[in-house]
Design a protein around this motif. Structure first.
Motif, PDB file in Angstrom:
ATOM      1  N   ILE A   1      22.110 -64.561  -4.918  1.00 17.98           N
ATOM      2  CA  ILE A   1      21.918 -65.655  -3.964  1.00 17.98           C
ATOM      3  C   ILE A   1      20.632 -66.416  -4.312  1.00 17.98           C
ATOM      4  CG2 ILE A   1      21.652 -66.243  -1.512  1.00 17.98           C
ATOM      5  CD1 ILE A   1      24.381 -64.993  -2.163  1.00 17.98           C
ATOM      6  N   ARG A   2      19.584 -65.682  -4.641  1.00 20.57           N
ATOM      7  CA  ARG A   2      18.331 -66.349  -5.010  1.00 20.57           C
ATOM      8  C   ARG A   2      18.501 -67.159  -6.286  1.00 20.57           C
ATOM      9  NH1 ARG A   2      13.309 -62.281  -3.674  1.00 20.57           N
ATOM     10  NH2 ARG A   2      14.022 -61.638  -1.626  1.00 20.57           N
ATOM     11  N   GLU A   3      19.306 -66.629  -7.219  1.00 22.24           N
ATOM     12  CA  GLU A   3      19.546 -67.381  -8.455  1.00 22.24           C
ATOM     13  C   GLU A   3      20.247 -68.703  -8.165  1.00 22.24           C
ATOM     14  OE1 GLU A   3      19.821 -63.399 -11.225  1.00 22.24           O
ATOM     15  OE2 GLU A   3      21.642 -64.573 -10.923  1.00 22.24           O
ATOM     16  N   LEU A   4      20.982 -68.753  -7.051  1.00 23.79           N
ATOM     17  CA  LEU A   4      21.635 -70.009  -6.671  1.00 23.79           C
ATOM     18  C   LEU A   4      20.629 -70.990  -6.057  1.00 23.79           C
ATOM     19  CD1 LEU A   4      24.888 -68.594  -4.988  1.00 23.79           C
ATOM     20  CD2 LEU A   4      24.742 -69.749  -7.206  1.00 23.79           C
ATOM     21  N   GLY A   5      19.404 -70.546  -5.846  1.00 26.28           N
ATOM     22  CA  GLY A   5      18.381 -71.423  -5.280  1.00 26.28           C
ATOM     23  C   GLY A   5      18.295 -71.318  -3.771  1.00 26.28           C
ATOM     24  N   VAL A   6      18.817 -70.230  -3.209  1.00 22.79           N
ATOM     25  CA  VAL A   6      18.764 -70.039  -1.749  1.00 22.79           C
ATOM     26  C   VAL A   6      18.087 -68.690  -1.485  1.00 22.79           C
ATOM     27  CG1 VAL A   6      20.145 -69.740   0.347  1.00 22.79           C
ATOM     28  CG2 VAL A   6      20.840 -71.406  -1.381  1.00 22.79           C
ATOM     29  N   TYR A   7      17.159 -68.682  -0.559  1.00 22.88           N
ATOM     30  CA  TYR A   7      16.426 -67.453  -0.275  1.00 22.88           C
ATOM     31  C   TYR A   7      17.334 -66.445   0.430  1.00 22.88           C
ATOM     32  CZ  TYR A   7      12.725 -64.360   1.299  1.00 22.88           C
ATOM     33  OH  TYR A   7      11.950 -63.258   1.519  1.00 22.88           O
ATOM     34  N   SER A   8      17.186 -65.166   0.081  1.00 23.60           N
ATOM     35  CA  SER A   8      17.996 -64.138   0.740  1.00 23.60           C
ATOM     36  C   SER A   8      17.122 -62.950   1.085  1.00 23.60           C
ATOM     37  CB  SER A   8      19.115 -63.692  -0.205  1.00 23.60           C
ATOM     38  OG  SER A   8      18.551 -63.069  -1.341  1.00 23.60           O
ATOM     39  N   GLU A   9      17.489 -62.284   2.175  1.00 18.27           N
ATOM     40  CA  GLU A   9      16.762 -61.088   2.576  1.00 18.27           C
ATOM     41  C   GLU A   9      17.734 -59.988   2.953  1.00 18.27           C
ATOM     42  OE1 GLU A   9      13.823 -61.325   5.687  1.00 18.27           O
ATOM     43  OE2 GLU A   9      12.501 -62.506   4.402  1.00 18.27           O
ATOM     44  N   ILE A  10      17.331 -58.735   2.682  1.00 16.82           N
ATOM     45  CA  ILE A  10      18.190 -57.588   2.974  1.00 16.82           C
ATOM     46  C   ILE A  10      17.742 -56.905   4.273  1.00 16.82           C
ATOM     47  CG2 ILE A  10      18.936 -55.322   2.113  1.00 16.82           C
ATOM     48  CD1 ILE A  10      18.477 -56.417  -0.728  1.00 16.82           C
ATOM     49  N   HIS A  11      18.702 -56.604   5.133  1.00 16.94           N
ATOM     50  CA  HIS A  11      18.374 -55.940   6.407  1.00 16.94           C
ATOM     51  C   HIS A  11      19.165 -54.641   6.535  1.00 16.94           C
ATOM     52  CE1 HIS A  11      16.545 -59.698   7.676  1.00 16.94           C
ATOM     53  NE2 HIS A  11      17.626 -60.318   7.289  1.00 16.94           N
TER      54      HIS A  11
ATOM     55  N   THR B   1      33.030 -59.582 -12.807  1.00 16.44           N
ATOM     56  CA  THR B   1      33.985 -60.404 -12.056  1.00 16.44           C
ATOM     57  C   THR B   1      33.869 -61.842 -12.552  1.00 16.44           C
ATOM     58  OG1 THR B   1      33.957 -59.023 -10.071  1.00 16.44           O
ATOM     59  CG2 THR B   1      34.526 -61.333  -9.769  1.00 16.44           C
ATOM     60  N   ASP B   2      34.959 -62.356 -13.130  1.00 15.04           N
ATOM     61  CA  ASP B   2      34.953 -63.757 -13.554  1.00 15.04           C
ATOM     62  C   ASP B   2      34.803 -64.632 -12.310  1.00 15.04           C
ATOM     63  OD1 ASP B   2      35.409 -62.965 -16.102  1.00 15.04           O
ATOM     64  OD2 ASP B   2      37.572 -63.415 -16.094  1.00 15.04           O
ATOM     65  N   TYR B   3      34.082 -65.697 -12.423  1.00 19.44           N
ATOM     66  CA  TYR B   3      33.896 -66.659 -11.323  1.00 19.44           C
ATOM     67  C   TYR B   3      33.215 -66.059 -10.095  1.00 19.44           C
ATOM     68  CZ  TYR B   3      37.206 -68.995 -14.317  1.00 19.44           C
ATOM     69  OH  TYR B   3      37.818 -69.525 -15.415  1.00 19.44           O
ATOM     70  N   GLY B   4      32.603 -64.870 -10.236  1.00 21.26           N
ATOM     71  CA  GLY B   4      31.928 -64.251  -9.095  1.00 21.26           C
ATOM     72  C   GLY B   4      30.814 -65.159  -8.580  1.00 21.26           C
ATOM     73  N   GLU B   5      30.069 -65.747  -9.535  1.00 23.52           N
ATOM     74  CA  GLU B   5      28.968 -66.617  -9.132  1.00 23.52           C
ATOM     75  C   GLU B   5      29.498 -67.839  -8.373  1.00 23.52           C
ATOM     76  OE1 GLU B   5      26.512 -67.998 -12.401  1.00 23.52           O
ATOM     77  OE2 GLU B   5      25.799 -69.607 -11.069  1.00 23.52           O
ATOM     78  N   ARG B   6      30.668 -68.343  -8.843  1.00 19.47           N
ATOM     79  CA  ARG B   6      31.248 -69.527  -8.202  1.00 19.47           C
ATOM     80  C   ARG B   6      31.703 -69.192  -6.768  1.00 19.47           C
ATOM     81  NH1 ARG B   6      33.070 -74.874  -9.676  1.00 19.47           N
ATOM     82  NH2 ARG B   6      33.283 -75.699  -7.586  1.00 19.47           N
ATOM     83  N   ILE B   7      32.243 -67.996  -6.600  1.00 16.43           N
ATOM     84  CA  ILE B   7      32.700 -67.584  -5.265  1.00 16.43           C
ATOM     85  C   ILE B   7      31.501 -67.486  -4.317  1.00 16.43           C
ATOM     86  CG2 ILE B   7      33.708 -65.663  -3.942  1.00 16.43           C
ATOM     87  CD1 ILE B   7      35.495 -65.125  -6.433  1.00 16.43           C
ATOM     88  N   LEU B   8      30.421 -66.859  -4.799  1.00 19.50           N
ATOM     89  CA  LEU B   8      29.226 -66.750  -3.944  1.00 19.50           C
ATOM     90  C   LEU B   8      28.650 -68.139  -3.673  1.00 19.50           C
ATOM     91  CD1 LEU B   8      27.479 -63.592  -5.467  1.00 19.50           C
ATOM     92  CD2 LEU B   8      28.625 -63.786  -3.250  1.00 19.50           C
ATOM     93  N   SER B   9      28.681 -68.987  -4.689  1.00 19.05           N
ATOM     94  CA  SER B   9      28.149 -70.342  -4.518  1.00 19.05           C
ATOM     95  C   SER B   9      29.003 -71.123  -3.511  1.00 19.05           C
ATOM     96  CB  SER B   9      28.090 -71.015  -5.891  1.00 19.05           C
ATOM     97  OG  SER B   9      28.282 -72.370  -5.797  1.00 19.05           O
TER      98      SER B   9
ATOM     99  N   SER C   1      24.332 -74.058   3.237  1.00 20.38           N
ATOM    100  CA  SER C   1      22.912 -73.850   2.909  1.00 20.38           C
ATOM    101  C   SER C   1      22.469 -74.899   1.901  1.00 20.38           C
ATOM    102  CB  SER C   1      22.707 -72.479   2.272  1.00 20.38           C
ATOM    103  OG  SER C   1      23.002 -71.465   3.183  1.00 20.38           O
ATOM    104  N   GLU C   2      21.161 -75.098   1.824  1.00 15.38           N
ATOM    105  CA  GLU C   2      20.622 -76.031   0.830  1.00 15.38           C
ATOM    106  C   GLU C   2      19.785 -75.283  -0.196  1.00 15.38           C
ATOM    107  OE1 GLU C   2      18.494 -79.180   2.752  1.00 15.38           O
ATOM    108  OE2 GLU C   2      20.280 -79.590   3.985  1.00 15.38           O
ATOM    109  N   LYS C   3      19.782 -75.843  -1.394  1.00 19.51           N
ATOM    110  CA  LYS C   3      18.986 -75.250  -2.468  1.00 19.51           C
ATOM    111  C   LYS C   3      17.512 -75.525  -2.191  1.00 19.51           C
ATOM    112  CE  LYS C   3      21.173 -75.172  -6.765  1.00 19.51           C
ATOM    113  NZ  LYS C   3      21.600 -75.453  -7.994  1.00 19.51           N
ATOM    114  N   ASN C   4      16.750 -74.530  -1.859  1.00 19.50           N
ATOM    115  CA  ASN C   4      15.338 -74.821  -1.591  1.00 19.50           C
ATOM    116  C   ASN C   4      14.430 -73.667  -1.989  1.00 19.50           C
ATOM    117  OD1 ASN C   4      15.981 -72.960   0.252  1.00 19.50           O
ATOM    118  ND2 ASN C   4      15.524 -74.163   2.058  1.00 19.50           N
ATOM    119  N   TRP C   5      14.974 -72.728  -2.748  1.00 18.70           N
ATOM    120  CA  TRP C   5      14.171 -71.567  -3.130  1.00 18.70           C
ATOM    121  C   TRP C   5      13.843 -71.659  -4.608  1.00 18.70           C
ATOM    122  CZ3 TRP C   5      11.237 -67.550  -2.087  1.00 18.70           C
ATOM    123  CH2 TRP C   5      11.171 -66.470  -2.966  1.00 18.70           C
TER     124      TRP C   5
END
Ligand code: XMP
Length: 507
Positions: free
Chosen positions: A19-29, A171-179, A188-192
């Motif tokens: 998620i961070r690689e997509l430019g969006v901040y993520s946190e684990i809870h 997983t092919d296209y895994g990044e695209r699915i998450l994106s 969400s917006e890219k801001n990270w």
């Protein structure tokens, strides 16, 4: 921000990274996180991770069902999807056929989650339970040959489930699915970015510290070095970095660290306590006893030095995200608390408030920040080095003479691994001085000298490791150089043990 609820999957951190690689901040809870505080933090979407348990196990981790009433898009992955099904009234059972590894996935519905992705592609599965009956409010949007419920979504709410792992590279296209989930569904917006992180952190630290001062134990490793430079950018000389030479450092290490910080314009308080450490270690052979003595001596010295500066409010530490997550995760097989990052055990009358600016970052993110802040590669790409230093690599009693022999041999190992272009691809490469002498012959003379063991391992996190299959000619160069250049050594051996059953260090 995207929040990730951790049910103990080995891939939870990977989801956060993606998620961070997509430019969006993520946190684990953790699963028991207070939902109000998650909502208040401005989260735009939630991901429910996988996990090792079965949803019908009595002690399996759950989430507060209120989570589905927040109006926030949710993506359940593997265990996360099974939990969705379970909570909404469907059925999950132990599958006849467990699915591990590759599977062929077929998209059944042209959903936003699959935008820009072909109808058939390869996914990575890793589960033994399966959904056998969907809740009424859900529909199937994709399947594999062995699994009719490969992907599901709620009929009216933005709640999704994937039985496969989109976060793994298989997983092919895994990044695209998450994106698609992050940008199309949660909006969400890219801001990270690391640059923005640095800027925000500097402002935050400046505001928090005000006119107070911050103490830091600088080891010269990447975490404490990046912490030092970041805080120095914020508050300048109100940062007090203390670098203790314990006499157990590698060749030229103290000089190189001091020179680096001088070039960066950061004043480091250097304490040469080599003799004190060596005196304290006299006659000690037990590895854990060595560690205890070194830890104690360090804390005593750090305390003495710190007191010279009067009252100081803050103590900075280079704690990283994996340490923080490890200490809250109860479900994962990797649950474990590390203590060697902390300057634990400081006397109680020295109360500090902690500043941990890297607390939410992964190691490679810390390295990126180091580069942004102008730290040289020498610091940024360094191998991990144990706190007790060369004391656990001089086996048996530690003496000045043995340390000097080890330093020379160790620097040859590192030099040759760097020359071969392997330094950055191996986890650690170092020399160990064995407490035995063997017979050799040099010129026409008999020698009776020490043995050096060379240890070079590959690893992802230091928890498990394997020895590197180094080409013979590199081994030959290392061996020749050590025997020819280091007085007191007449034999070199290569350690071919993996971890487990061995450990990386010899003590
Ligand atoms: P082992 O020897 O346990 O090492 O396989 C795993 C990783 O931890 C490092 N290590 C230490 N680090 N204090 C530290 O700060 C210690 O006492 C210590 N012992 C081992 C080791 O170098 C490897 O990276």
């Amino acid at each position: 921000m995207i929040g990730i609820i951790d049910f103990g999957s080995q891939y939870t951190q990977l989801i956060a990274r993606r998620i961070r690689e997509l430019g969006v901040y993520s946190e684990i809870h953790p699963p028991w996180v207070d939902l109000d505080s998650v909502v208040a933090s401005g989260v735009k979407g939630l991901i429910l991770s996988g996990g090792p348990m079965s949803v019908y196990d009595e002690n399996s981790p759950r989430v507060d069902p209120e989570i589905f009433e927040l109006g926030i898009p949710i993506l359940g992955i593997c265990y996360g999807m099974q939990l969705l099904v379970h909570i909404f009234g469907g059925r999950v059972e132990k599958a006849d056929k467990r699915e591990y590894g590759m599977a062929y996935f077929e998209v059944l519905e042209n959903d936003e989650l699959f935008q820009g992705i072909p109808c058939n592609f390869v996914v990575w599965m890793s589960h033994s339970d399966s959904v056998v009956e969907l809740p009424e409010v859900f529909k199937v949007i994709g399947r594999t040959r062995d699994n009719p419920y490969g992907a599901i979504r709620h009929k009216s709410l933005p709640i999704y489930g994937l039985q496969f792992h989109p976060e793994v590279s298989h997983t092919d296209y895994g990044e695209r699915i998450l994106s698609n989930f992050v940008f199309r569904i949660t909006k969400s917006e890219k801001n990270w970015s690391m640059e923005k992180f640095v800027e925000d952190k500097i402002n935050e630290i400046r505001k928090k510290v005000g006119n107070e001062r911050v103490l830091l134990a600088l080891s010269g490793g990447v975490d404490s070095s990046v912490t030092a430079v970041l805080i120095h950018r914020a508050i300048g000389d109100s940062l007090i970095p203390i670098f203790v030479n314990n006499g157990l450092l590698r060749k030229n290490e103290a000089v190189m660290v001091l020179e680096t910080f001088e070039k960066l314009g950061i004043k480091v308080y250097f304490v040469d306590a080599s003799n004190r450490f060596l005196d304290a270690l006299k006659g000690v052979v037990d590895p854990e006893e060595k560690r205890r003595i070194i830890g104690h001596t360090f804390i005593r010295i750090f305390e003495e030095e710190a007191r010279k500066f009067g009252r100081i409010k803050y103590l900075a530490q280079g704690t990283l995200y994996p340490d923080v997550i490890e200490s809250i995760s109860v479900c994962g097989p990797s649950s474990r608390i590390k203590s060697h990052h902390n300057v634990g055990g400081l006397p109680e009358d020295m109360e500090f408030e902690l500043i941990e600016p890297l607390r939410f970052l992964f190691k490679d993110e810390v390295r990126k920040i180091g580069r942004i802040l102008g730290l040289p590669d020498f610091i940024i790409n360094r191998h991990p080095f144990p706190g007790p230093g060369l004391a656990v690599r001089v086996l048996g009693e530690v003496t000045k003479e043995k340390l000097n022999i080890l330093r020379e041999a160790d620097s040859i190992v590192v030099e040759e691994i760097k020359r071969a272009g392997l330094y950055e691809s191996v986890w650690q490469a170092f020399a160990v001085l064995l407490p035995v002498r063997t017979v050799g012959v040099m010129g026409d003379e008999r020698t009776y000298d020490y043995v050096i063991a060379v240890r070079i391992v590959e690893s992802v996190d230091g928890m498990t490791a394997d020895w590197v299959r180094l080409p013979y000619d590199i081994l030959a160069t290392i061996s020749n150089r050590i025997v020819n250049e280091v007085r007191g050594v007449n034999r070199v051996v290569y350690d071919i043990s993996s971890k487990p059953p061995s450990t990386i260090e010899w003590e």
